[in-house]
Structure formats: structure tokens, C-alpha cells
Enzyme design. Structure first.
Site: not given
Ligand code: 8GP
Length: 766
Positions: A466, A573
Site C-alpha cells: 500500500r 508479509t
């Protein structure tokens, strides 16, 4: 994934090939269901995969958004948002289950009725039909098929024909129908407006109420008494958004099942557990009481009661300490504090990396940690190596199997057996060939989608996530500008060619993030078109980053940028997905990076910058003075002035707010403060990359240690420590014993399987 799970992908591909059809082309046509945004949602998908592979009955609940997270277009360098019409050609893997529909009620008034027992009743509410669509979740080579249940909002009032006589009723019905359909129309409605915020709360309640009703109905069908709920069901709240599950479960137990408060509360707390995925305040939701009470009047009464009882407990423990009680209350200052509610109503609260959990315990939730010390635990994230390695990189998977044997798929820690071969030139060259193949594939994709041609000998450097201030795409961008300046000043400078790739979406109302995208695209325009620097630098912004693009990128990336302001990234992640594929991380000491560094060794990762403790200390002191850096570091001064001087091929006013954020608003993510260490770390990356043997050895060591970051390890820790889950079939062994019970009995640990030491409570299978 279904074909891979069934073990027939190669067979199907060969059969289709005989028919002249390319399976890969068919896979490309399939839409990614855009039902999540960043790491949080994708992590849930990884755990569903792990649970099915490990043959545990673990299901997911979500909303069936008509439009997923928006599709990103880049037009004249700027992000535009296009609705993600993922259902336009249907989604063949879902099954509509109208027989299991339930009713969710909004608004209305609450009355008390005395019918032998005092009961609350909701009247004059708006009823919405929640219809489940079930998506099967298969496990890798396992017989287990779990379910991802997605709820869709539909009108529950029957339709009627409009006529001149009933015009008003007719308009009301149309309005009602529209209101209802809006509930599951779009993921993350704009919450900068009142209507948007109300809609989000509606979505939260719709998800939690429908899911809980569905779960309890299933329990009833199995004839299990409600009093035994926690012995059969564990419900996990994935971040703060579904925290309404706490008062909603209370409502169902009190009002529908007729239990008393104490019994209902005991069952609720024993059944629910909560993961916190970020310390950023924007996700620790608070709802104004008027909105909450208007939309969910019965739940408000329950939240009030929870709050009163909790405050009484606090008072007994901390008599007279009003400040502390106010700071911990569920209802305070006219707001419902959802994170507080989630902690008070769950038996377990966990962070997603050791540092993140430490920060929750010692700072953000310290009051709660002191009150409930046993509730807090850590569960460091993990990702499914089946999607991110076996599916995304079958060539590397084969190479691993050739070297360590086929069992690594079930026992990811077997990859540790790569270590003795890490310096073997023949293995290194085979790895280099796999990596080059993927770089070629990615370069072809980039050529076809952007027209930019890449040199496969260049370092492929990727930052995909993001777009957010704390993730610091800006730091990467300022460094690129600085490298460009160096090249312009000294065209003969020795520099291994570099391709800087970015991907990620900016939330529609997050203007600084959108400006960051514009900054990257302006850099790309400037640098890619400058013939004087040859092909030494390239900048690519990959439009519409999603799972499919990620699968292309991970295997082709040499350097993975994991550079958040320390303490802000709960775990991350993509860092794990990248190391599985043999990338080397340049990163800050934050979130999962710290544990990755511990696993792979300091010499196989490049870290830099402020530590979390330092960042937090600055925050406590009210920040630092960015002008000191501006004045003291000419490189910083130059790149910052270039933002606003018209040097870039864009309107310089566009970047003024970024400039102001760095210099006039305290540089809250420490971009300038970390600039010099980052430049030095980038030089180190280059030095290491030039030593081919050393570099390929680092890649292999990263792959070898990545087994620890398989989601199977994490989810198993959840299953054993938090959910006390009993496997539907024996869990595939943890240490070559036959089932999970063997682990409990003979004390063998996950370390055998994942090459690590973890602390777990003794397993208690009920
Ligand atoms: C993310 C964290 O930012 C990331 O560090 C972590 O790896 C991931 O969760 C999985 O644990 N958090 C979110 O995506 C998040 O909090 N999103 C909410 C704001 C919606």
C-alpha cells in the site's frame, strides 16, 4: 490453486496443450477477487490455505462486495480509481446458499417485555437479508475442503408493483432496496463523510451479525447445547473491524438463547480471540455514540453494560484512578472504543511480530497488558509457500526439491538443507538461471504494459505495498533522485544498472499517498527518457498491483525494499514472500524484518536506520527538527529543492505538500533522518551484488531460512495456543511423528519442522 491442490495441474496443462490451449492464458483471464486491500486480507487468505492443507476445520467469513477494492489506473502519472467489477462474468467458484440466509436488523427501538423473564425486543427496525455465498477452500493434497463464506446484502421486504396510488410507498421501497444493496456494494467506502462512516459501521455489523447467526445455527443443527459453545467453536476477530462480534454474540446469547449475563459473558470471552494488525490510530476505530446508538440501539445497551462492569472491575483494582479508568473504558468521551472492546471481550490478544507485540504490551495497550497479562501473546505472521513459491515459482520449487528432496513442501524447514550447498557454484548457477528466467518474464510484462525496456543484468529492486507515509516510498524516491543527480554529475560513475519498481494503491482520500505516486511517475518520466545516463537507471510504476502482479514480481526481484519508519509496520508479509523466492532485503529494523534478520543472519540482509526504540523516543519528545538535516546534508537539500523548483516534469506545486510534510510538519516518518543511512545501505547492496558468488549465496541462504515464515507454522501456533483446536483429521506431523497429539505427548516441537525455537503453551486439545 485448485488444480495445484488436487495435484493435477501438470496433467491438466498437458491435456489442454494437446488441445492447443495454454492453461497459463486461462489463468490470466481469471479475475483476482479484490476482496481485501493490503497485508491483512491477504494474510487471512494464506491462513485459509494453511488450515485446509493441514486438514483443520477452519472457515473464513467476509463480505461479498459487488465491487472489490478499486482497480488502479495511471493516467498522466496520476492514480485514477476504476470500480473493480470482478463479478461481471460471474465467479464460478461460489455457491449461493439462500437456504442459510439470515436476517440482520438495523435501527429501531428497544423495548422490554416481561414474559416470565425480562427480555429485550427490537421493534421498527430495518431488516436486511444476509445471503451467504460459499467458496470452497481446498487444501494442498489433502481431503479437507473448508469454506470461505461471503455474505451478500439483499432486501428482505417483498417487492411490489408501483402504481400511481402507492407512489410514496414505492419510492420508499426503492430507497430501501438501494440502501440495502449499498451495504455490500464496495470495500472500504470513503469514510471522510458522515454517510461513509455510517456505511462502514453497517458493514461491520452486517458481517458480524450474519456470521455469528450462521455459526450458532450450525451449532444448533449439530445438536450441541449453546452452553458448550467454546468447546466446539473458536471465533477469531481479524483486527478491530469485527469487534462488534462481542456485543452481538452477547445479544444472541441473552436475547435469542435466554442465557443470563454472567453465563453469556463467560461463553463470549472464551469463544472470541483478537489479532491486532497495526498500531496506527486509523485502524483502532472509535465510533461516536450517536451514530452507534442510532444504528445499533440494542448493541449500545449491551456495550454500556460491558463498559459499566469493566469500569467497576477497574475501580476495584485502581480505586480513585479516574485517568486510568477513562483511558481504558470502552465508552469514553462520547465514543465507543472498539479496540478496548475487542480486548475486554476476548480471551486472547495477539500482535503479529515480536516487536509489534512488545509495543502493544509495553506502550499502546500497556494498561490492558497490566490488567490482563495472560491475554497477550505473539504470533509472528507467515505466508503460504504453496502460492508464493510452488505456484509463483515452480522452477525454484523444482530446484529446491532436487537439492533437498520432495518433503520440503510438507516440511518447509527442510529447505534448511540447502544451507550446506549455498556456496556450491553449480547450484548457484542453476538458481541464477531460474532468476533470470523470471526477470525475463517480468521484463516482457513491463515492456508490454508500459513500453519500458529493461536490462536483465540490472539489479531489479522492488517496493510493492500500500502507498502510505509510514511505508516510506518517499524515501526510496528521494534516493533515486539522489542517484540520478550523482550520475548526472559524474556520467562515468561506476554503478550497477538498477531498475526501481514500485506497485501499490493509495486509498482514494489519502492525498499525500497519491502525490507520492505522482512523484514516482514524474521520476520515471525524467529518468527513463534521459539518454545521457544510458540504461543505468530505470523507474517503473506497475499499475494496479494485485496478487497476479505480485506472483510475477516476487520471483524476479533481486532487492526487496522493506523500509518503513521503525515501529510503524506491524510485521509485513511481502518481506517473507520475497525471501522465499531468493530476494535480499534492504530494510529497517521493524516488524518481521527483525525476525528475518535473526533467521537468515546479519550478513544476508542489509539493515539501516533508526530503531523502533529511537523512533518511539522521538515521538515521546514531540519529534525532531528536520531542518537540522536539511542544513547539514547537501544531498537532502538538493533533492528536496528539486521537488518544488520545477526540476521534475510535473507541476511543482503538486509536490509542495510533500515538501512541507518533510520540513514544516516535522517529517513524522523520519524520511530525512534516515536518508544518509539509507544511501549507505544502498551502496552496500551494490557492493554485495557485484560479488556474484557472495550474492547468490545470500539468495540461497534467504530461501533456506524461509520455511520458518510459512503460514503453516503461524496458523498452527494459533490453532494450538489460542483456538485449542482439535484437528478433523490428524494434523500432518510436526516432527515426522504422525499427528499433532504426538507433538503434545512426546514434547517434540515445531522447531523440528520450522527450524526455530518458539514458545508455545502446552497444547490442550479439548
Ligand atoms: C497490516 C500491517 O500493516 C502489516 O504490517 C501486517 O503484516 C499485516 O497487517 C498482516 O498482519 N495491517 C493492515 O493491513 C491494517 O491494519 N489494515 C487496516 C487499516 C485497515
Amino acid at each position: 490453486m485448485y488444480l495445484i491442490d488436487l495435484g493435477i495441474r501438470d496433467t491438466v496443462a498437458a491435456a489442454l496443450f494437446d488441445l492447443g490451449v495454454d492453461l497459463g492464458a486461462i489463468e490470466d483471464i481469471e479475475e483476482d477477487p479484490g476482496l481485501g486491500n493490503g497485508g491483512l486480507g491477504r494474510l487471512a487468505a494464506c491462513y485459509l490455505d494453511s488450515m485446509a492443507a493441514e486438514e483443520l476445520a477452519g472457515h473464513g467469513c467476509g463480505l461479498r462486495y459487488r465491487y472489490g477494492f478499486f482497480e488502479q489506473g495511471i493516467v498522466r502519472g496520476r492514480q485514477i480509481e476504476v470500480p473493480d467489477d470482478w463479478l461481471k462474468t460471474g465467479f464460478i467458484y461460489e455457491f449461493r446458499r439462500p437456504d442459510e440466509a439470515v436476517e440482520v436488523r438495523f435501527g429501531g427501538t428497544v423495548s422490554l417485555e416481561l414474559n416470565g423473564k425480562l427480555r429485550y425486543r427490537l421493534e421498527n427496525y430495518e431488516a436486511v437479508q444476509a445471503v451467504p455465498y460459499d467458496v470452497p477452500v481446498t487444501g494442498y493434497l489433502s481431503d479437507t475442503v473448508n469454506t470461505l463464506r461471503l455474505w451478500s446484502a439483499e432486501p428482505s421486504r417483498t417487492e411490489f408493483v408501483c402504481s400511481a396510488e402507492n407512489r410514496n410507498d414505492c419510492l420508499k421501497t426503492i430507497e430501501y432496496k438501494n440502501d440495502v444493496e449499498t451495504i455490500t456494494s464496495v470495500l472500504y467506502p470513503d469514510d471522510s463523510t458522515h454517510e461513509g462512516r455510517v456505511l462502514r459501521l453497517k458493514q461491520h455489523y452486517f458481517l458480524t451479525s450474519a456470521s455469528l447467526q450462521g455459526i450458532l445455527a450450525g451449532l444448533g443443527r449439530r445438536g450441541i447445547p449453546i452452553e458448550n459453545l467454546p468447546d466446539h467453536i473458536a471465533i477469531h476477530i481479524n483486527d478491530t473491524h469485527p469487534a462488534l462480534a462481542i456485543p452481538e454474540l452477547m445479544r444472541l446469547l441473552l436475547d435469542e438463547h435466554g442465557l443470563g449475563w454472567d453465563e453469556a459473558w463467560r461463553l463470549t470471552v472464551a469463544t472470541l480471540s483478537y489479532t491486532n494488525h497495526t498500531i496506527l490510530p486509523e485502524a483502532l476505530e472509535k465510533w461516536p455514540v450517536d451514530i452507534f446508538q442510532g444504528l445499533l440501539p440494542r448493541l449500545y445497551i449491551i456495550v454500556n453494560e460491558i463498559n459499566e462492569r469493566f469500569c467497576c472491575e477497574l475501580w476495584q483494582r485502581y480505586p480513585g484512578d479516574w485517568d486510568r479508568i477513562r483511558a481504558m473504558a470502552v465508552l469514553a468521551d462520547g465514543m465507543v472504543h472498539m479496540a478496548h472492546l475487542a480486548i475486554v471481550g476476548s480471551h486472547s490478544v495477539n500482535g503479529v511480530a515480536q516487536l509489534h507485540t512488545h509495543i502493544l504490551k509495553e506502550r499502546v495497550m500497556n494498561n490492558f497488558y497490566r490488567f490482563y497479562p495472560d491475554r497477550f501473546t505473539n504470533k509472528t505472521n507467515g505466508v503460504t509457500h504453496r502460492r508464493w513459491l510452488i505456484k509463483a515459482n515452480p522452477q525454484l520449487s523444482d530446484l529446491i526439491a532436487d537439492t533437498v528432496g520432495p518433503d520440503w513442501v510438507r516440511f518447509p524447514c527442510d529447505m534448511l538443507r540447502l544451507l550446506p550447498h549455498a556456496d556450491d557454484p553449480s547450484l548457484q548457477e542453476r538458481l541464477a538461471a531460474v532468476r533470470r528466467y523470471h526477470k525475463g518474464k517480468l521484463a516482457a510484462y513491463i515492456r508490454d504494459t508500459t513500453g519500458i525496456r529493461l536490462d536483465l543484468d540490472a539489479i531489479f529492486d522492488t517496493q510493492v505495498k500500500r502507498i502510505h507515509g509510514y511505508k516510506r516510498q518517499t524515501l526510496n524516491a528521494l534516493h533515486i533522485l539522489h542517484l540520478y543527480n550523482r550520475l548526472k554529475a559524474d556520467p562515468g560513475m561506476e554503478l550497477t544498472p538498477r531498475v526501481f519498481m514500485f506497485g501499490g494503491k493509495a486509498a482514494p482520500a489519502y492525498h499525500q499517498a497519491k502525490r507520492t505516486i505522482r512523484l514516482i511517475t514524474a521520476l520515471a518520466e525524467l529518468i527513463n527518457n534521459d539518454k545521457t545516463i544510458g540504461d543505468k537507471l530505470k523507474v517503473v510504476f506497475l499499475e494496479n498491483y494485485n496478487v497476479s502482479v505480485a506472483e510475477l514480481l516476487m520471483p524476479a526481484t533481486d532487492v526487496s525494499e522493506q523500509i518503513p519508519a521503525a515501529s510503524r509496520e506491524a510485521c509485513g508479509t511481502s518481506n517473507m514472500k520475497f525471501i522465499m523466492n531468493g530476494s535480499v532485503i534492504i530494510g529497517t529494523l521493524d516488524g518481521g524484518n527483525i525476525e528475518i534478520r535473526k533467521a537468515v543472519g546479519e550478513e544476508n540482509i542489509v539493515t539501516f536506520g533508526l530503531t523502533a526504540e529511537e523512533v518511539l523516543a522521538y515521538y515521546e519528545r514531540g519529534g525532531y527538527d528536520p531542518w537540522d538535516i536539511y542544513r547539514g546534508d547537501e544531498r537532502v537539500r538538493t533533492v528536496l529543492e528539486q521537488l518544488v523548483s520545477g526540476f521534475l516534469p510535473a507541476d511543482p506545486d503538486e509536490f509542495r505538500p510533500l515538501y512541507d510534510a518533510f520540513l514544516h510538519h516535522g517529517d513524522q516518518y523520519f524520511v530525512l533522518k534516515d536518508f544518509a543511512p539509507y544511501v549507505a545501505a544502498q551502496k552496500e547492496i551494490e557492493r554485495l551484488y557485484r560479488d556474484r558468488r557472495r550474492w547468490l549465496g545470500m539468495c540461497l541462504r534467504n530461501i533456506a531460512h524461509s520455511g520458518k515464515f510459512s503460514g503453516d507454522r503461524t496458523f498452527t501456533e494459533y490453532a494450538i495456543d489460542i483456538w485449542k483446536l482439535r484437528p478433523a483429521a490428524p494434523v500432518r506431523c510436526y516432527c515426522s511423528a504422525d499427528d499433532a497429539f504426538a507433538r503434545a505427548e512426546n514434547g517434540c516441537s515445531l522447531s523440528a519442522r520450522f527450524g526455530m525455537d518458539i514458545e508455545t503453551a502446552p497444547p490442550q486439545f479439548n
